[in-house]
Design a protein around this motif. Structure first.
Motif, PDB file in Angstrom:
ATOM      1  N   THR A 111       2.506   1.921  -3.440  1.00 28.10           N
ATOM      2  CA  THR A 111       1.633   2.245  -4.572  1.00 28.10           C
ATOM      3  C   THR A 111       0.728   3.444  -4.322  1.00 28.10           C
ATOM      4  O   THR A 111      -0.004   3.862  -5.226  1.00 28.10           O
ATOM      5  CB  THR A 111       0.759   1.031  -4.923  1.00 28.10           C
ATOM      6  OG1 THR A 111       0.010   0.626  -3.752  1.00 28.10           O
ATOM      7  CG2 THR A 111       1.609  -0.129  -5.400  1.00 28.10           C
ATOM      8  N   ASN A 112       0.725   4.000  -3.105  1.00 22.68           N
ATOM      9  CA  ASN A 112      -0.139   5.131  -2.791  1.00 22.68           C
ATOM     10  C   ASN A 112       0.686   6.290  -2.239  1.00 22.68           C
ATOM     11  O   ASN A 112       1.625   6.082  -1.469  1.00 22.68           O
ATOM     12  CB  ASN A 112      -1.206   4.742  -1.762  1.00 22.68           C
ATOM     13  CG  ASN A 112      -2.235   3.785  -2.323  1.00 22.68           C
ATOM     14  OD1 ASN A 112      -3.249   4.190  -2.891  1.00 22.68           O
ATOM     15  ND2 ASN A 112      -1.969   2.485  -2.158  1.00 22.68           N
ATOM     16  N   ARG A 152      -2.141  11.218   1.468  1.00 22.99           N
ATOM     17  CA  ARG A 152      -3.417  11.844   1.163  1.00 22.99           C
ATOM     18  C   ARG A 152      -3.538  13.177   1.882  1.00 22.99           C
ATOM     19  O   ARG A 152      -3.256  13.268   3.075  1.00 22.99           O
ATOM     20  CB  ARG A 152      -4.565  10.920   1.589  1.00 22.99           C
ATOM     21  CG  ARG A 152      -5.930  11.426   1.158  1.00 22.99           C
ATOM     22  CD  ARG A 152      -7.012  10.458   1.549  1.00 22.99           C
ATOM     23  NE  ARG A 152      -8.306  10.952   1.113  1.00 22.99           N
ATOM     24  CZ  ARG A 152      -9.452  10.365   1.404  1.00 22.99           C
ATOM     25  NH1 ARG A 152      -9.447   9.266   2.140  1.00 22.99           N
ATOM     26  NH2 ARG A 152     -10.589  10.872   0.981  1.00 22.99           N
ATOM     27  N   PHE A 178       0.835  -1.203   0.000  1.00 22.79           N
ATOM     28  CA  PHE A 178       0.000   0.000   0.000  1.00 22.79           C
ATOM     29  C   PHE A 178       0.874   1.260   0.000  1.00 22.79           C
ATOM     30  O   PHE A 178       0.624   2.207  -0.735  1.00 22.79           O
ATOM     31  CB  PHE A 178      -0.922  -0.006   1.217  1.00 22.79           C
ATOM     32  CG  PHE A 178      -1.750   1.241   1.372  1.00 22.79           C
ATOM     33  CD1 PHE A 178      -2.960   1.365   0.709  1.00 22.79           C
ATOM     34  CD2 PHE A 178      -1.321   2.288   2.168  1.00 22.79           C
ATOM     35  CE1 PHE A 178      -3.721   2.512   0.839  1.00 22.79           C
ATOM     36  CE2 PHE A 178      -2.075   3.434   2.306  1.00 22.79           C
ATOM     37  CZ  PHE A 178      -3.288   3.556   1.643  1.00 22.79           C
ATOM     38  N   SER A 186      -4.420   7.575   6.116  1.00 16.88           N
ATOM     39  CA  SER A 186      -4.855   6.741   5.003  1.00 16.88           C
ATOM     40  C   SER A 186      -5.623   5.542   5.536  1.00 16.88           C
ATOM     41  O   SER A 186      -5.552   5.208   6.721  1.00 16.88           O
ATOM     42  CB  SER A 186      -3.653   6.265   4.181  1.00 16.88           C
ATOM     43  OG  SER A 186      -2.965   7.362   3.616  1.00 16.88           O
ATOM     44  N   ASN A 195      -9.078   3.701   0.654  1.00 15.38           N
ATOM     45  CA  ASN A 195      -8.356   4.942   0.877  1.00 15.38           C
ATOM     46  C   ASN A 195      -9.038   6.154   0.256  1.00 15.38           C
ATOM     47  O   ASN A 195      -8.638   7.284   0.493  1.00 15.38           O
ATOM     48  CB  ASN A 195      -6.928   4.844   0.328  1.00 15.38           C
ATOM     49  CG  ASN A 195      -6.031   5.917   0.891  1.00 15.38           C
ATOM     50  OD1 ASN A 195      -6.128   6.263   2.068  1.00 15.38           O
ATOM     51  ND2 ASN A 195      -5.156   6.463   0.056  1.00 15.38           N
ATOM     52  N   GLU A 196     -10.094   5.946  -0.536  1.00 15.35           N
ATOM     53  CA  GLU A 196     -10.836   7.065  -1.109  1.00 15.35           C
ATOM     54  C   GLU A 196     -11.927   7.553  -0.168  1.00 15.35           C
ATOM     55  O   GLU A 196     -12.552   8.578  -0.419  1.00 15.35           O
ATOM     56  CB  GLU A 196     -11.441   6.661  -2.456  1.00 15.35           C
ATOM     57  CG  GLU A 196     -10.399   6.398  -3.526  1.00 15.35           C
ATOM     58  CD  GLU A 196     -11.023   5.967  -4.847  1.00 15.35           C
ATOM     59  OE1 GLU A 196     -10.650   6.530  -5.892  1.00 15.35           O
ATOM     60  OE2 GLU A 196     -11.890   5.072  -4.832  1.00 15.35           O
TER      61      GLU A 196
END
Length: 343
Positions: free
Chosen positions: A37-38, A41, A34, A53, A58-59
């Motif tokens: 790749t992220n 935020r 995670f 996060s 995660n959205e």
């Protein structure tokens, strides 16, 4: 037999240990993947700070609701006043909603153009209203720059309206009065000599109080505070009249008298001040009073009658689709019942 039981127990502990290690390794791999790749935020508040996060979705974001704080999404809708038809609906995962105003209004503008209804719907006799969650300087600047006839109040607009002066006492929650000890009558702030130019404050006993850091508020007020030192209050002949708890200065962890004064200051938000004048005007009050009867029944119909009190999917795209589906059902119901009258 005893040795056999010990062997079985030892084997069971070994299996549980291996299972725990395996679970921790999987969680580590999941978190590691995670993080690779992220990106961090950023929140949508006044200050763009990094927020926590969520590995599962995660959205989504933490939402404050009547049932407490939950992890989820929020849905907004643009509603036509005459027929209560939802013109646009979108779901988003953020604790703040003010950042959605510009993209929502742009979507509505493009939809009217695409349908051949109007090239610029906001240039016509259209009034835009929204609740206080959409009020910030950036949004007010956008509305002023495009000359849009909008009324979006700040969260202090009712406190400026004399009609709401006794609202809390008249319509607030009625609670059983608690038997509390009456507060001692102490010197009010007016008894202190405050000099706003020199930033000094003299107490009724003639002592100069030290200035503490100011506090700034969103409505443009600044709180100037002054605190007395312990040795200034100890032994003071006016301590009984100045402190609610005269014994507080006797304790090294106690505190002396604190007083504060509010000071008007330039907010540096001209567009917010422009909107305040619009909302506080007689015309603005009359126009904004209709918002409650326009959009709130729509949310009541979707949430109560249609049963969407919580999104059941994960991911921005899926949740947005679910919200739009319920908005479409609401519109179909409106057209079915009142379509003939709306033509």
């Amino acid at each position: 037999k005893h040795d056999k039981q010990n062997t079985e127990a030892s084997e069971h502990r070994k299996q549980r240990t291996e299972q725990t290690i395996n679970t921790l390794e999987k969680n580590f791999e999941k978190i590691d993947q995670f993080l690779k790749t992220n990106s961090p935020r950023q929140g949508q508040g006044k200050q763009k700070k990094e927020v926590k996060s969520n590995i599962t979705d995660n959205e989504s974001a933490k939402m404050t609701t009547s049932k407490g704080t939950i992890q989820g999404y929020n849905g907004v809708a643009t509603v036509d006043k005459k027929h209560q038809i939802i013109i646009d609906g979108t779901a988003f995962g953020a604790g703040q909603e003010h950042h959605t105003l510009t993209p929502v209004m742009e979507t509505v503008l493009q939809r009217y153009r695409r349908l051949g209804i109007s090239e610029d719907i906001y240039a016509e006799q259209v009034v835009v209203t929204a609740d206080t969650g959409f009020a910030n300087e950036a949004n007010m600047n956008m509305l002023h720059r495009h000359d849009i006839n909008a009324y979006i109040p700040d969260n202090k607009f009712r406190s400026r309206d004399p009609k709401f002066a006794d609202q809390k006492e008249t319509y607030g929650k009625r609670k059983r009065p608690k038997s509390v000890k009456a507060r001692a009558v102490v010197f009010p702030n007016t008894e202190f000599e405050y000099d706003p130019i020199k930033r000094t404050c003299i107490c009724p006993a003639g002592e100069s109080l030290r200035n503490v850091p100011d506090r700034l508020f969103d409505d443009g007020l600044k709180l100037i505070g002054f605190q007395a030192r312990l040795n200034q209050c100890r032994g003071c002949k006016l301590i009984e009249k100045c402190l609610e708890n005269p014994k507080s200065p006797l304790d090294r962890k106690g505190h002396g008298r604190f007083v504060s004064f509010t000071e008007e200051k330039a907010t540096g938000k001209p567009c917010t001040e422009w909107m305040k004048r619009r909302v506080d005007s007689p015309e603005g009050k009359q126009i904004y009073s209709h918002r409650m009867s326009v959009v709130e029944p729509v949310f009541g119909n979707i949430g109560t009658n249609k049963g969407l009190n919580r999104f059941s999917l994960r991911g921005q795209e899926k949740v947005d689709g679910q919200w739009k589906l319920f908005c479409m059902v609401h519109n179909i119901e409106k057209w079915f019942k009142y379509g003939a009258l709306a033509v």
